[in-house]
Design an enzyme around this catalytic site. Structure first.
Site: not given
Ligand code: SAM
Length: 284
Positions: A30, A53, A103, A146, A167
Site C-alpha cells: 500500500h 484482486h 487497496s 476473474d 495482487d
Molecule cells: C491478497 S488479496 C487482495 C488484497 C487487496 N488487493 C488489498 O491490498 O487490500 C487477494 C484477493 O484476490 C481474490 N482472488 C483470488 N483469485 C482471484 C481471481 N482469479 N480473480 C479475482 N480475484 C481473485 C481473493 O478472494 C482475495 O480477496
C-alpha cells in the site's frame, strides 16, 4: 475453462484477506501503491486504476479474522504508533479512513474527480462487501470477475493512462507463472500502462524464476522493490515481499528506497538477512 484453472480458482477462494490485513506485506504494497498514484497524478490528465484482486475494501482489525491472527500488530500498528516521515502521507490516509483500508479504499481516496477505478474480486462475499462499500459511487465499478480474464477484457482504458495493481493471494506456487503471464497480457493490451504486482518472498528460488521470466518476456522498463525481514529460507513463512513495477513513473528508483528503508526500520526485528532494495530488472 481448463481443469487446472478451476482448481487454482477453488484454492484461491480459501484465501480471505481479512486474516492478513495490515500485516507488513500489506503495508509495503500500500505504501508503494500510494507513491505510484501520487506520482501518476503529477499530470492533470485523467487516470484509470484497475485493481485486479481487490479483496473486501476495508477491514475491522479489532475483531474477527484480523484480531484472531493479530498480523497487523507487527504491521500497520507499528507505523501508526510512530509514523516515519517518508510514510507520513500514507499512514495519515490510513488514519483518516478509520476502518483499515485495503487497496481499493486507498486508491479511491486518492482519485480525482475525473479519475476512474475498476475493482475485480472473485470471492462472492468479498465482492458483495466491496459492492456495498462503493454503492452509488460513479467513479468506481466493482466486477465479480476473474482477474486474469479482466486484464485482457478491461484494458486498454479509454483514458490511455492508468495503473494496474495485481495482487494475487499466492495460495499456490503456480501463481508466479500466472502473474508473469498476466503482466505480459496487460503489456500487450496496454503497453504504456503502469503495472504493480505484489509477490511473496518465502524462498529465493521461485522469485528468481519469476524475475527471470519477466526478463525473457520482451517487456521493457521493469523494477522490483523488495523488503525482506529475514533470510528467505523458510518456505512456511512470509519472510519478505516484493512489488514489481512495469513502466515505473519518474523518480521511482530515487524515492521509493526511502519508503522501504522506513518500513524496515519500523517493522524489522534486526534479523540476519533483512534488506530493503529497489532493483532494475529490465532496462527502459
Ligand atoms: C491478497 S488479496 C487482495 C488484497 C487487496 N488487493 C488489498 O491490498 O487490500 C487477494 C484477493 O484476490 C481474490 N482472488 C483470488 N483469485 C482471484 C481471481 N482469479 N480473480 C479475482 N480475484 C481473485 C481473493 O478472494 C482475495 O480477496
Amino acid at each position: 475453462m481448463p481443469g487446472g484453472r478451476v482448481q487454482v480458482i477453488i484454492e484461491a477462494m480459501n484465501y480471505r484477506h481479512a486474516y492478513h490485513a495490515g500485516n507488513f506485506g500489506d503495508c509495503m504494497k500500500h505504501a508503494v501503491l500510494f507513491w505510484l498514484l501520487r506520482a501518476l497524478q503529477r499530470k492533470p490528465t485523467p487516470l484509470f486504476v484497475l485493481d485486479t484482486h481487490a479483496g473486501a475494501g476495508c477491514y475491522d482489525l479489532a475483531s474477527g479474522p484480523a484480531a484472531r491472527t493479530g498480523e497487523w500488530q507487527n504491521g500497520i500498528a507499528m507505523l501508526l504508533s510512530d509514523v516515519p516521515q517518508p510514510l507520513a502521507d500514507y499512514v495519515g490516509l490510513v488514519r483518516a479512513i478509520g476502518l483499515y483500508p485495503g487497496s481499493p479504499a486507498i486508491a479511491r481516496a486518492l482519485l480525482r474527480p475525473d479519475d476512474r477505478m475498476a475493482c475485480c474480486e472473485l470471492h462472492p462475499e468479498d465482492t458483495a462487501v466491496l459492492r456495498r462499500h462503493f454503492a452509488g459511487d460513479h467513479q468506481v465499478a466493482v466486477h465479480h470477475r476473474d482477474a486474469w480474464e479482466a486484464v485482457g477484457a478491461l484494458l486498454p482504458p479509454k483514458e490511455r493512462r492508468g495503473l494496474v495493481l495485481i495482487d494475487p493471494p499466492f495460495e499456490d506456487p503456480q501463481e508466479f507463472g500466472q502473474l508473469s503471464q498476466g503482466l505480459a497480457t496487460g503489456g500487450r493490451r496496454f503497453r504504456t500502462g503502469v503495472y504493480a504486482a505484489w509477490y511473496p518472498i518465502k524462498q529465493r528460488g521461485p522469485v528468481r524464476q519469476f524475475l527471470a521470466d519477466l526478463q525473457q518476456s520482451g517487456m521493457r522498463d521493469i523494477v522490483a522493490a523488495e523488503l525482506c525481514l529475514r533470510e528467505p529460507i523458510d518456505p512456511g513463512r512470509l519472510n519478505g515481499c516484493g512489488v514489481v513495477v512495469v513502466n515505473p513513473p519518474y523518480r521511482f528508483e530515487q524515492e521509493v528506497p526511502a519508503i522501504l528503508a522506513a518500513l524496515l526500520d519500523r517493522l524489522g526485528d534486526r534479523e540476519p538477512g533483512e534488506v530493503a532494495v529497489v532493483r532494475r530488472i529490465v532496462d527502459e
